[in-house]
Design a protein around this motif. Sequence first.
Motif, PDB file in Angstrom:
ATOM      1  N   ASN A 164      12.669   6.899  -7.891  1.00 59.54           N
ATOM      2  CA  ASN A 164      11.639   7.538  -7.068  1.00 59.54           C
ATOM      3  C   ASN A 164      10.700   6.500  -6.489  1.00 59.54           C
ATOM      4  O   ASN A 164      10.619   5.360  -6.965  1.00 59.54           O
ATOM      5  CB  ASN A 164      10.864   8.595  -7.873  1.00 59.54           C
ATOM      6  N   LEU A 165       9.982   6.892  -5.464  1.00 58.75           N
ATOM      7  CA  LEU A 165       9.134   5.978  -4.700  1.00 58.75           C
ATOM      8  C   LEU A 165       7.984   5.425  -5.524  1.00 58.75           C
ATOM      9  O   LEU A 165       7.599   4.260  -5.378  1.00 58.75           O
ATOM     10  CB  LEU A 165       8.602   6.695  -3.454  1.00 58.75           C
ATOM     11  N   ASP A 166       7.411   6.229  -6.414  1.00 55.03           N
ATOM     12  CA  ASP A 166       6.285   5.765  -7.225  1.00 55.03           C
ATOM     13  C   ASP A 166       6.663   4.557  -8.069  1.00 55.03           C
ATOM     14  O   ASP A 166       5.869   3.632  -8.247  1.00 55.03           O
ATOM     15  CB  ASP A 166       5.781   6.895  -8.132  1.00 55.03           C
ATOM     16  N   GLU A 189       8.826   2.033   4.837  1.00 53.41           N
ATOM     17  CA  GLU A 189       7.581   2.373   5.542  1.00 53.41           C
ATOM     18  C   GLU A 189       6.441   2.623   4.570  1.00 53.41           C
ATOM     19  O   GLU A 189       5.304   2.184   4.798  1.00 53.41           O
ATOM     20  CB  GLU A 189       7.828   3.603   6.426  1.00 53.41           C
ATOM     21  N   GLU A 190       6.725   3.319   3.455  1.00 57.46           N
ATOM     22  CA  GLU A 190       5.680   3.636   2.485  1.00 57.46           C
ATOM     23  C   GLU A 190       5.219   2.398   1.718  1.00 57.46           C
ATOM     24  O   GLU A 190       4.024   2.162   1.547  1.00 57.46           O
ATOM     25  CB  GLU A 190       6.195   4.688   1.497  1.00 57.46           C
ATOM     26  N   THR A 195       5.903   1.118  10.372  1.00 56.06           N
ATOM     27  CA  THR A 195       6.613   2.230  10.997  1.00 56.06           C
ATOM     28  C   THR A 195       7.839   1.681  11.711  1.00 56.06           C
ATOM     29  O   THR A 195       7.741   0.719  12.477  1.00 56.06           O
ATOM     30  CB  THR A 195       5.716   2.964  12.009  1.00 56.06           C
ATOM     31  N   ILE A 196       8.982   2.275  11.440  1.00 53.57           N
ATOM     32  CA  ILE A 196      10.236   1.851  12.063  1.00 53.57           C
ATOM     33  C   ILE A 196      10.694   2.938  13.026  1.00 53.57           C
ATOM     34  O   ILE A 196      10.886   4.086  12.626  1.00 53.57           O
ATOM     35  CB  ILE A 196      11.323   1.589  11.002  1.00 53.57           C
ATOM     36  N   THR A 197      10.857   2.571  14.293  1.00 55.35           N
ATOM     37  CA  THR A 197      11.240   3.565  15.302  1.00 55.35           C
ATOM     38  C   THR A 197      12.559   3.242  15.980  1.00 55.35           C
ATOM     39  O   THR A 197      13.006   3.986  16.849  1.00 55.35           O
ATOM     40  CB  THR A 197      10.145   3.685  16.379  1.00 55.35           C
TER      41      THR A 197
END
Length: 312
Positions: A164-166, A189-190, A195-197
């Motif tokens: 998980n991200l945490d 990104e987190e 930011t990836i576009t």
Amino acid sequence: MAITVIGTVFVDIKGYANGKVNSDTKNVGHVEFAHGGVGRNVAEAIGRAGGSVEFISSVSNTAQGDEVAKRLNDIGIKTARLVNTDNGMGQWLAILDGAGSLVASVSQKPDLSKLEDLLLRHGEEIIKNSEAVVVELDLNDLVVQAIFAWAKLHRVPVYGIVGNLDVLMGKRSLIDEMAMFICNQQEVEEVYGITITSIEEARLAARDLTSGGLKTAVITMGSDGCVFYSREKDEFGYVPIVPTKVIDTTGAGDSFFAGTVFGLVHGHSLQQAVECGTHLASWTISSKEAVDPQITTKAKTHPLFQGEVVLK
């Protein structure tokens, strides 16, 4: 020597809605139980692809725990160091919509204390006798730090994976010590506040991830495929998805990770290794299992998984 996978086992409880999920009312569908857990998924996927694997984890003192061990043994995965204990397996409750996409989930963690005790007592011996190590970073900090230290001492490549991200946010410093780091666009990104576009931005982000010492970075972008960068070779690359009918997206990331590690350990170029991961992920999302059982058959007939270079 084998690829040693150190991680968790979960029981996945999946609710499949017949259509769109409505949080304000009952959703008609069906419920299924399956073997899961990031570490277990990775071990099974590498084993089914043809790799030699030892899986080190904990399972519950129940018939369900015995079933987990038997399934892994049946495909040739070594499980002699599985620890049997009360609450040795976690549970993951997932809700998926009619398209097979994850809508919501709740996770109950397993008790890993006996597993972590085993690793602190015998971990250096285990690492020293491994061709490569996959470690789930959700384990105790002291254990994870020790594994990385032993791997550095004995020059064994370490591939870290998170559930998980945490956890990733809390162990970001370990990324630079990995042989390869695989993450998805949201995680990048987190964790890094960017930011990836576009694919080009993802390529540059993968390169930036290696600035602190990481050798190889891979960023997955869902239906847009994935990008990678090798610091040692100053090599960029892109691999598109393998089109397939989506049944269940859970476990796709674990299979991608497993296939890429499998390819690297067995002599593939980075491009070919990522292609291995892409195929395993594609096969898994076309199955309701956390790892597609048909990988065993599919890998035997696919050129990427053939020959002495791969199956040595």
